[in-house]
Design a protein around this motif. Structure first.
Motif, PDB file in Angstrom:
ATOM      1  N   PRO A  55      14.373  11.268 -14.105  1.00  0.00           N
ATOM      2  CA  PRO A  55      13.267  10.712 -13.235  1.00  0.00           C
ATOM      3  C   PRO A  55      12.064  10.963 -13.831  1.00  0.00           C
ATOM      4  CG  PRO A  55      14.060  13.048 -13.197  1.00  0.00           C
ATOM      5  CD  PRO A  55      15.111  12.328 -14.039  1.00  0.00           C
ATOM      6  N   PHE A  56      11.025  10.253 -13.183  1.00  0.00           N
ATOM      7  CA  PHE A  56       9.790  10.203 -13.544  1.00  0.00           C
ATOM      8  C   PHE A  56       8.782  10.774 -12.539  1.00  0.00           C
ATOM      9  CE2 PHE A  56      11.830   6.259 -15.178  1.00  0.00           C
ATOM     10  CZ  PHE A  56      11.893   6.380 -16.259  1.00  0.00           C
ATOM     11  N   GLN A  57       7.523  11.487 -13.053  1.00  0.00           N
ATOM     12  CA  GLN A  57       6.890  12.234 -12.043  1.00  0.00           C
ATOM     13  C   GLN A  57       5.902  11.202 -11.684  1.00  0.00           C
ATOM     14  OE1 GLN A  57       7.492  15.006 -10.803  1.00  0.00           O
ATOM     15  NE2 GLN A  57       9.333  14.989 -11.926  1.00  0.00           N
ATOM     16  N   PHE A  58       5.620  11.021 -10.534  1.00  0.00           N
ATOM     17  CA  PHE A  58       4.655  10.158  -9.806  1.00  0.00           C
ATOM     18  C   PHE A  58       4.061  10.902  -8.804  1.00  0.00           C
ATOM     19  CE2 PHE A  58       6.485   6.856 -11.729  1.00  0.00           C
ATOM     20  CZ  PHE A  58       6.185   5.522 -11.358  1.00  0.00           C
ATOM     21  N   MET A  59       2.527  10.632  -8.963  1.00  0.00           N
ATOM     22  CA  MET A  59       1.475  11.365  -7.983  1.00  0.00           C
ATOM     23  C   MET A  59       1.498  10.626  -6.653  1.00  0.00           C
ATOM     24  SD  MET A  59      -2.404  12.093  -8.476  1.00  0.00           S
ATOM     25  CE  MET A  59      -2.942  10.316  -8.236  1.00  0.00           C
ATOM     26  N   ILE A  60       1.758  11.517  -5.530  1.00  0.00           N
ATOM     27  CA  ILE A  60       1.541  10.530  -4.017  1.00  0.00           C
ATOM     28  C   ILE A  60       0.084  10.641  -4.001  1.00  0.00           C
ATOM     29  CG2 ILE A  60       1.839  11.160  -1.526  1.00  0.00           C
ATOM     30  CD1 ILE A  60       4.626  10.624  -2.898  1.00  0.00           C
ATOM     31  N   ASP A  61      -0.179   9.451  -3.598  1.00  0.00           N
ATOM     32  CA  ASP A  61      -1.760   9.097  -3.347  1.00  0.00           C
ATOM     33  C   ASP A  61      -2.100   8.383  -2.258  1.00  0.00           C
ATOM     34  OD1 ASP A  61      -4.458   8.375  -3.595  1.00  0.00           O
ATOM     35  OD2 ASP A  61      -4.379   7.964  -5.612  1.00  0.00           O
ATOM     36  N   THR A  62      -2.184   9.015  -1.067  1.00  0.00           N
ATOM     37  CA  THR A  62      -2.496   8.102   0.247  1.00  0.00           C
ATOM     38  C   THR A  62      -3.971   7.450   0.208  1.00  0.00           C
ATOM     39  OG1 THR A  62      -3.562  10.296   1.367  1.00  0.00           O
ATOM     40  CG2 THR A  62      -1.156   9.800   1.525  1.00  0.00           C
ATOM     41  N   GLY A  63      -4.615   7.582  -0.869  1.00  0.00           N
ATOM     42  CA  GLY A  63      -5.975   6.918  -0.932  1.00  0.00           C
ATOM     43  C   GLY A  63      -5.583   5.776  -1.758  1.00  0.00           C
ATOM     44  N   ALA A  64      -4.468   5.173  -2.501  1.00  0.00           N
ATOM     45  CA  ALA A  64      -4.582   4.309  -3.202  1.00  0.00           C
ATOM     46  C   ALA A  64      -3.627   2.941  -2.545  1.00  0.00           C
ATOM     47  CB  ALA A  64      -3.806   4.618  -4.538  1.00  0.00           C
ATOM     48  N   GLN A  65      -4.202   2.021  -2.568  1.00  0.00           N
ATOM     49  CA  GLN A  65      -3.424   0.869  -1.909  1.00  0.00           C
ATOM     50  C   GLN A  65      -2.045   0.624  -2.900  1.00  0.00           C
ATOM     51  OE1 GLN A  65      -6.240  -2.085  -0.770  1.00  0.00           O
ATOM     52  NE2 GLN A  65      -5.415  -1.690   1.144  1.00  0.00           N
ATOM     53  N   ALA A  66      -2.136   0.579  -4.244  1.00  0.00           N
ATOM     54  CA  ALA A  66      -1.206   0.076  -5.050  1.00  0.00           C
ATOM     55  C   ALA A  66      -0.540   1.218  -5.715  1.00  0.00           C
ATOM     56  CB  ALA A  66      -1.859  -0.880  -5.867  1.00  0.00           C
ATOM     57  N   THR A  67       0.820   0.932  -5.922  1.00  0.00           N
ATOM     58  CA  THR A  67       1.679   1.775  -6.857  1.00  0.00           C
ATOM     59  C   THR A  67       1.171   1.655  -8.066  1.00  0.00           C
ATOM     60  OG1 THR A  67       3.500   2.067  -5.169  1.00  0.00           O
ATOM     61  CG2 THR A  67       4.169   2.273  -7.630  1.00  0.00           C
ATOM     62  N   VAL A  68       1.097   2.324  -8.945  1.00  0.00           N
ATOM     63  CA  VAL A  68       0.591   2.237 -10.324  1.00  0.00           C
ATOM     64  C   VAL A  68       1.647   2.853 -11.374  1.00  0.00           C
ATOM     65  CG1 VAL A  68      -1.256   3.003 -12.148  1.00  0.00           C
ATOM     66  CG2 VAL A  68      -1.920   2.360  -9.704  1.00  0.00           C
ATOM     67  N   LEU A  69       1.772   2.258 -12.603  1.00  0.00           N
ATOM     68  CA  LEU A  69       2.685   2.763 -13.719  1.00  0.00           C
ATOM     69  C   LEU A  69       1.697   3.132 -14.914  1.00  0.00           C
ATOM     70  CD1 LEU A  69       5.056   1.525 -11.980  1.00  0.00           C
ATOM     71  CD2 LEU A  69       6.052   0.938 -14.254  1.00  0.00           C
ATOM     72  N   SER A  70       1.928   4.104 -15.461  1.00  0.00           N
ATOM     73  CA  SER A  70       1.461   4.361 -16.992  1.00  0.00           C
ATOM     74  C   SER A  70       1.781   3.415 -17.855  1.00  0.00           C
ATOM     75  CB  SER A  70       1.567   5.952 -17.355  1.00  0.00           C
ATOM     76  OG  SER A  70       2.761   5.939 -17.552  1.00  0.00           O
ATOM     77  N   ARG A  71       0.902   3.158 -19.002  1.00  0.00           N
ATOM     78  CA  ARG A  71       1.170   2.281 -19.753  1.00  0.00           C
ATOM     79  C   ARG A  71       2.453   2.751 -20.805  1.00  0.00           C
ATOM     80  NH1 ARG A  71      -1.100  -1.769 -21.496  1.00  0.00           N
ATOM     81  NH2 ARG A  71      -3.229  -1.202 -20.266  1.00  0.00           N
ATOM     82  N   ALA A  72       2.524   4.063 -20.813  1.00  0.00           N
ATOM     83  CA  ALA A  72       3.722   4.707 -21.558  1.00  0.00           C
ATOM     84  C   ALA A  72       5.005   4.081 -21.028  1.00  0.00           C
ATOM     85  CB  ALA A  72       3.160   6.036 -21.823  1.00  0.00           C
ATOM     86  N   LEU A  73       4.883   4.359 -19.668  1.00  0.00           N
ATOM     87  CA  LEU A  73       5.966   4.316 -18.942  1.00  0.00           C
ATOM     88  C   LEU A  73       6.450   2.788 -18.899  1.00  0.00           C
ATOM     89  CD1 LEU A  73       8.474   5.100 -17.170  1.00  0.00           C
ATOM     90  CD2 LEU A  73       6.924   5.182 -15.132  1.00  0.00           C
ATOM     91  N   GLY A 123      -4.778  11.869  -3.434  1.00  0.00           N
ATOM     92  CA  GLY A 123      -5.045  11.736  -4.893  1.00  0.00           C
ATOM     93  C   GLY A 123      -6.142  11.922  -5.131  1.00  0.00           C
ATOM     94  N   ALA A 124      -6.992  12.598  -4.322  1.00  0.00           N
ATOM     95  CA  ALA A 124      -8.771  13.166  -4.771  1.00  0.00           C
ATOM     96  C   ALA A 124      -8.467  14.617  -4.829  1.00  0.00           C
ATOM     97  CB  ALA A 124      -9.411  12.738  -3.747  1.00  0.00           C
ATOM     98  N   GLN A 125      -9.042  15.350  -5.816  1.00  0.00           N
ATOM     99  CA  GLN A 125      -8.877  16.417  -6.050  1.00  0.00           C
ATOM    100  C   GLN A 125      -9.866  17.335  -5.165  1.00  0.00           C
ATOM    101  OE1 GLN A 125     -10.568  18.082  -9.649  1.00  0.00           O
ATOM    102  NE2 GLN A 125      -9.793  20.228  -9.314  1.00  0.00           N
ATOM    103  N   GLY A 126     -10.879  16.887  -5.096  1.00  0.00           N
ATOM    104  CA  GLY A 126     -11.986  17.257  -3.944  1.00  0.00           C
ATOM    105  C   GLY A 126     -12.811  16.343  -3.087  1.00  0.00           C
TER     106      GLY A 126
END
Length: 316
Positions: free
Chosen positions: A55-73, A196-199
């Motif tokens: 498994p890979f760890q993905f952040m749940i971001d209800t403010g992001a329209q797109a699913t994103v991959l890290s470059r390393a992954l 996805g926003a801290q504050g």
């Protein structure tokens, strides 16, 4: 093609934290329960697999329209079929590489992502990727802050809204849910719930209406491109969402690009981040039915903050 990931990948020096209270488990068998981890910015990540790997760890971001991959992954999975697209972050817009992703699996659900932006892992909080709105539409996402679990279910089979103390209607814009029935210090404000926003971040139209609020200090945020945006932190004295009221929390005010993208630049608006969402026992975001649901915490769990429900204020 344009995406609008609204992840606030920075930190407030003045942000407040608190513990969450016990919440009951979901009452349906049609929900996928996924263990949560806390990455370094105190947001939530879930385990996903891609093409059977992980498994890979993905952040749940209800403010992001797109699913994103890290470059390393993306490199590890040898996803070399790259294109380019414009990606709008909190502080900047840049052309980025994208790649199609087959077989992205969350629980028992699999998705095909036609074009996932590829970003540096350091700019997405060290996670392997971000699950955005393209993976969450027609779902109900439940954040249980006490159990550190996220429940993802088809909205049609997730069951009724019983058990939630506050249910708020929202309107949809580019897949994003926006609460329109909120008030901050007496000013009507449109609220984007952003895991996805801290504050919390307010726009300049809101800043101008709240010019009497006490200033704390200048601060800055860093977006998904690594670009920085400066702003002024002020104290929000009372945010009313339905029957709930959150008091005395920091808000960064800046002319952030997502407000323009959502058509909110000229009206009071704010992004409600994880520091404030964690004040609730549970928060559910029902994309299909355009509802945001809240469970209030026990009265003694969160010092330095208050929540009321139309009754006398309770110390948290």
């Amino acid at each position: 093609m344009i995406w609008h990931p609204f992840a606030l990948l920075g930190a407030f020096a003045t942000s407040l934290t608190g513990a969450a209270a016990q919440a009951p488990p979901p009452e349906t068998d049609n929900i996928e329960i996924l263990d949560l981890e806390r990455e370094r910015y105190q947001r939530m990540t879930v385990a996903v697999t891609i093409q059977g790997q992980g498994p890979f760890q993905f952040m749940i971001d209800t403010g992001a329209q797109a699913t994103v991959l890290s470059r390393a992954l993306a490199d590890r999975l040898m996803l070399h079929d790259r294109d380019t697209a414009l990606l709008v972050g909190m502080a900047s817009s840049m052309m980025v590489e994208t790649t199609p992703v087959e077989g992205l699996t969350l629980g028992t659900r699999s998705f095909f992502i036609r074009q996932a932006p590829v970003l540096e892992g350091a700019h997405i909080g060290g996670a392997d990727g971000i699950l955005g709105l393209d993976s969450l539409q027609d779902q109900r996402v439940l954040l249980d802050f006490n159990k550190r679990e996220i429940s993802v279910a088809d909205a049609e089979t997730a069951g009724p809204n019983r058990g939630y103390e506050i249910v708020v209607r929202a309107r949809e814009r580019f897949g994003q849910l926006i609460i329109t029935s909120a008030r901050l210090d007496g000013v009507q404000v449109e609220v984007v719930v952003d895991t996805g926003a801290q504050g919390s971040v307010g726009n300049m139209a809101l800043f101008e209406r709240l010019h009497r609020n006490r200033a704390l200090e200048d601060t800055e945020l860093t977006d998904v491109h690594g670009s920085r945006l400066s702003g002024l932190v002020r104290v929000g004295r009372q945010l009313e969402i339905g029957r709930a009221s959150l008091s005395n929390f920091p808000i960064m005010f800046a002319d952030s690009r997502p407000f323009h993208t959502l058509g909110l630049a000229d009206k009071p608006a704010m992004i409600l981040g994880m520091e404030e969402l964690r004040l609730f026992r549970r928060v559910a975001i029902d994309f299909r039915n355009r509802r945001v649901l809240f469970d209030l915490p026990a009265s003694a769990e969160l010092p330095r903050r208050f929540i009321t429900t139309g009754n006398p204020a309770s110390r948290l």
